[in-house]
Design an enzyme around this catalytic site. Structure first.
Site, PDB file in Angstrom:
ATOM      1  N   GLU A   1      43.491   8.658 -81.513  1.00  0.00           N
ATOM      2  CA  GLU A   1      42.367   7.893 -82.067  1.00  0.00           C
ATOM      3  C   GLU A   1      41.543   7.226 -80.974  1.00  0.00           C
ATOM      4  OE1 GLU A   1      41.745   8.438 -85.012  1.00  0.00           O
ATOM      5  OE2 GLU A   1      43.656   8.872 -85.997  1.00  0.00           O
TER       6      GLU A   1
ATOM      7  N   ARG B   1      25.971  11.425 -79.849  1.00  0.00           N
ATOM      8  CA  ARG B   1      27.388  11.775 -79.646  1.00  0.00           C
ATOM      9  C   ARG B   1      27.449  13.251 -79.319  1.00  0.00           C
ATOM     10  NH1 ARG B   1      32.167  12.310 -78.995  1.00  0.00           N
ATOM     11  NH2 ARG B   1      33.849  11.368 -80.220  1.00  0.00           N
TER      12      ARG B   1
HETATM   13  N1  LIG Z   1      29.462   5.237 -72.744  1.00  0.00           N
HETATM   14  C1  LIG Z   1      29.448   5.876 -73.919  1.00  0.00           C
HETATM   15  N2  LIG Z   1      30.592   6.366 -74.403  1.00  0.00           N
HETATM   16  C2  LIG Z   1      30.569   6.978 -75.606  1.00  0.00           C
HETATM   17  C3  LIG Z   1      29.369   7.130 -76.352  1.00  0.00           C
HETATM   18  N3  LIG Z   1      29.668   7.789 -77.482  1.00  0.00           N
HETATM   19  C4  LIG Z   1      30.987   8.023 -77.450  1.00  0.00           C
HETATM   20  N4  LIG Z   1      31.544   7.541 -76.308  1.00  0.00           N
HETATM   21  C5  LIG Z   1      32.947   7.586 -75.885  1.00  0.00           C
HETATM   22  O1  LIG Z   1      33.655   8.427 -76.760  1.00  0.00           O
HETATM   23  C6  LIG Z   1      34.506   7.655 -77.600  1.00  0.00           C
HETATM   24  C7  LIG Z   1      34.333   8.176 -79.014  1.00  0.00           C
HETATM   25  O2  LIG Z   1      35.435   7.865 -79.779  1.00  0.00           O
HETATM   26  P1  LIG Z   1      35.367   6.830 -80.968  1.00  0.00           P
HETATM   27  O3  LIG Z   1      35.281   5.485 -80.372  1.00  0.00           O
HETATM   28  O4  LIG Z   1      36.529   7.144 -81.823  1.00  0.00           O
HETATM   29  O5  LIG Z   1      34.039   7.136 -81.778  1.00  0.00           O
HETATM   30  P2  LIG Z   1      33.689   8.470 -82.614  1.00  0.00           P
HETATM   31  O6  LIG Z   1      34.620   9.561 -82.182  1.00  0.00           O
HETATM   32  O7  LIG Z   1      32.259   8.730 -82.270  1.00  0.00           O
HETATM   33  O8  LIG Z   1      33.892   8.148 -84.049  1.00  0.00           O
HETATM   34  C8  LIG Z   1      34.088   6.214 -77.435  1.00  0.00           C
HETATM   35  O9  LIG Z   1      35.107   5.302 -77.663  1.00  0.00           O
HETATM   36  C9  LIG Z   1      33.578   6.210 -76.009  1.00  0.00           C
HETATM   37  O10 LIG Z   1      34.656   6.128 -75.119  1.00  0.00           O
HETATM   38  C10 LIG Z   1      28.169   6.593 -75.792  1.00  0.00           C
HETATM   39  O11 LIG Z   1      27.099   6.674 -76.359  1.00  0.00           O
HETATM   40  N5  LIG Z   1      28.266   5.979 -74.587  1.00  0.00           N
HETATM   41 MG   LIG Z   2      36.905   9.296 -82.809  1.00  0.00          MG
END
Ligand SMILES: Nc1nc2c(ncn2[C@@H]2O[C@H](COP(=O)(O)OP(=O)(O)O)[C@@H](O)[C@H]2O)c(=O)[nH]1
Ligand SMILES: [Mg+2]
Ligand SMILES: *[C@@H]1O[C@H](CO)[C@@H](O)[C@H](O)[C@H]1NC(C)=O
Ligand SMILES: *[C@@H]1O[C@H](CO)[C@@H](O)[C@H](O)[C@H]1NC(C)=O
Ligand SMILES: *[C@@H]1O[C@H](CO)[C@@H](O)[C@H](O)[C@H]1NC(C)=O
Length: 439
Positions: free
Chosen positions: A58, A301
């Site tokens: 997660e 994303r």
């Molecule tokens: N710096 C940065 N990191 C991101 C961005 N989008 C996603 N990430 C990274 O990818 C992870 C995505 O996992 P999560 O937090 O579960 O969000 P989700 O997967 O988009 O639902 C984030 O926690 C960040 O570490 C962004 O726009 N900027």
């Molecule tokens: Mg996620």
């Protein structure tokens, strides 16, 4: 450890002996240890500790959501005794990919959040602080490893239930030679667990209440739940959900870095953008008056979303067109993009924008990255997006959801917040639900 210390002192003198014995009895009285009325004078020893962890896959922003579920639950537990929520350290996370800034694990919550603010909803404590109280080993008396029911919904009917059962998959805990159980435990060696039970679980987190109360009586006062993402919210979108969410203010440093960037590149600050909040979240109001800085923010994303959800993710070209169109409509020229995309992808995005519009990305120096790490960089981007005039998110990204909540808290009009990019050839895709705060 405390007990040993006290026994040692007993030899000293008779009054001290009596005194010590008295406290020893208080200490060993299990009724009292349960945090009953008698013990509610704040003795640290009467406390019950709840630790939790999640499926390692997660990401950060779902973990924030699970914290809300657990915090609301611990608040309920507190009606039955003195319970403290122990914050699971951060890292390593699959999305934290930088290799040049050292290990990203055992990170305390205070790196990212204002823990004093969290404390105003429910008693919390960093795991590292609990560990430093325990000189040797932290013994978890009972660990519940949650799992889904193997047969899902029986008779096609969803009902709340749980059952102590055989483990469907072998839980990641193993017995050592001396009979103790060990596990990953965030990379800490000095944590052990006495008993691990698998519990098939379907329902709201509330349903765990009797299990926890009973086991804290029988087994002891340190309990852990693993696979904490399985129970559902008790109060999804309700008053307590929003209280915990509002208590999750970021750390001072991350706000500071976001402010610095906004001021320098976007000529944006809380005063002129009408995005100031009272210093204590409990003093916030329901007013909808935020204006936001003179920029549009898009969250793009990429990475795993390009594969898993390709039919909901725009091409970079379409994303650029959408951002441009929005900026034109709102009479803005600055576009800020938060993204987990590569440098090449961001350059490509830029090449699709007409020169009238300026693209801004948050690209901190090596020193700052080494300090705030990948998790901190992501939050700074979230803060910047939460203060934009207009926000467009990515489909079903919890990263976008957290920005939308932040904008709700700040008091932005809904039509500036609950927007998403559509995939190519689907201009009329469904927009995100309006996730309105309740106070
Ligand atoms: N710096 C940065 N990191 C991101 C961005 N989008 C996603 N990430 C990274 O990818 C992870 C995505 O996992 P999560 O937090 O579960 O969000 P989700 O997967 O988009 O639902 C984030 O926690 C960040 O570490 C962004 O726009 N900027
Ligand atoms: Mg996620
Ligand atoms: C472990 O916990 C389960 C569930 O409460 C219980 O049935 C079992 O007896 C416990 N085992 C030990 C060794 O304490
Ligand atoms: C949002 O709604 C307000 C009025 O309700 C309107 O003035 C504004 O233009 C809308 N913004 C967008 C981006 O559609
Ligand atoms: C367009 O998006 C909607 C909802 O977001 C979806 O139900 C529909 O299947 C999509 N259409 C195409 C052609 O992908």
């Amino acid at each position: 450890m405390n007990r040993k210390h006290r026994t040692h002192r007993m030899a000293v003198s008779a009054p001290l002996y009596t005194f010590t014995l008295f406290w020893l009895i208080v200490l060993l009285n299990t009724e009292c240890l349960r945090g009953s009325q008698v013990c509610d004078r704040g003795e640290v020893l009467g406390r019950n500790y709840l630790l939790y962890d999640l499926n390692p896959a997660e990401g950060f922003n779902l973990r924030r959501d699970v914290f809300i579920r657990i915090a609301v639950f611990v608040k309920k537990l507190q009606q039955h005794g003195d319970w403290v929520l122990v914050l699971p350290p951060w890292g390593p996370l699959p999305h934290w990919k930088s290799k040049d800034i050292g290990d990203q694990l055992k990170l305390p919550w205070k790196n990212f959040f204002d823990t004093e603010s969290l404390m105003k909803y429910v008693s919390i404590m960093e795991l590292s602080d609990l560990l430093s109280e325990k000189k040797k080993t932290l013994l978890i008396n009972q660990l519940f490893y949650l799992q889904h029911f193997p047969d899902g919904w029986e008779n096609g009917k969803w009902e709340e239930k749980y059952k102590f059962e055989n483990c469907i998959h072998k839980p990641p805990y193993r017995e050592t030679k001396d009979g103790a159980m060990k596990g990953w435990f965030w990379g800490y060696d000095k944590i052990q667990v006495r008993n691990v039970s698998c519990v098939s679980f379907q329902g709201h987190v509330n349903k765990l209440l009797p299990i926890l109360l009973e086991h804290s009586k029988i087994s002891g006062n340190v309990i852990m739940i693993d696979r904490g993402e399985i129970p559902l919210h008790d109060d999804y979108g309700g008053v307590d959900y929003w209280k915990v969410r509002r208590s999750m203010r970021y750390s001072f440093k991350l706000y500071f870095l976001a402010s610095q960037f906004r001021l320098e590149f976007l000529q944006s600050d809380d005063e002129s953008d009408l995005t100031s909040l009272p210093s204590d979240w409990r003093d916030e109001t329901a007013e909808v008056a935020a204006k936001g800085g003179d920029y549009v923010c898009g969250h793009l994303r990429r990475q795993d979303f390009l594969y898993g959800r390709s039919s909901d993710i725009p091409s970079l070209k379409l994303a650029a067109k959408k951002l441009e169109k929005t900026a034109m409509l709102l009479n803005l020229e600055k576009i800020f993009v938060a993204s987990d995309g590569t440098k090449q992808e961001m350059e490509k995005l830029k090449s699709y924008l007409s020169p009238k519009y300026q693209l801004y990305l948050y690209q901190p120096s090596f020193e700052i990255r080494r300090d705030i790490l990948d998790g901190g960089v992501a939050i700074v981007e979230q803060i910047i997006c939460s203060r934009a005039r207009h926000f467009i998110g990515s489909f079903e990204s919890t990263f976008s959801f957290r920005i939308q909540e932040e904008r709700e808290i700040l008091g932005f009009p809904s039509n500036s917040t609950f927007n998403r990019f559509c995939a190519d050839d689907n201009d009329s895709c469904e927009q995100p639900a309006k996730w309105k705060k309740i106070m």
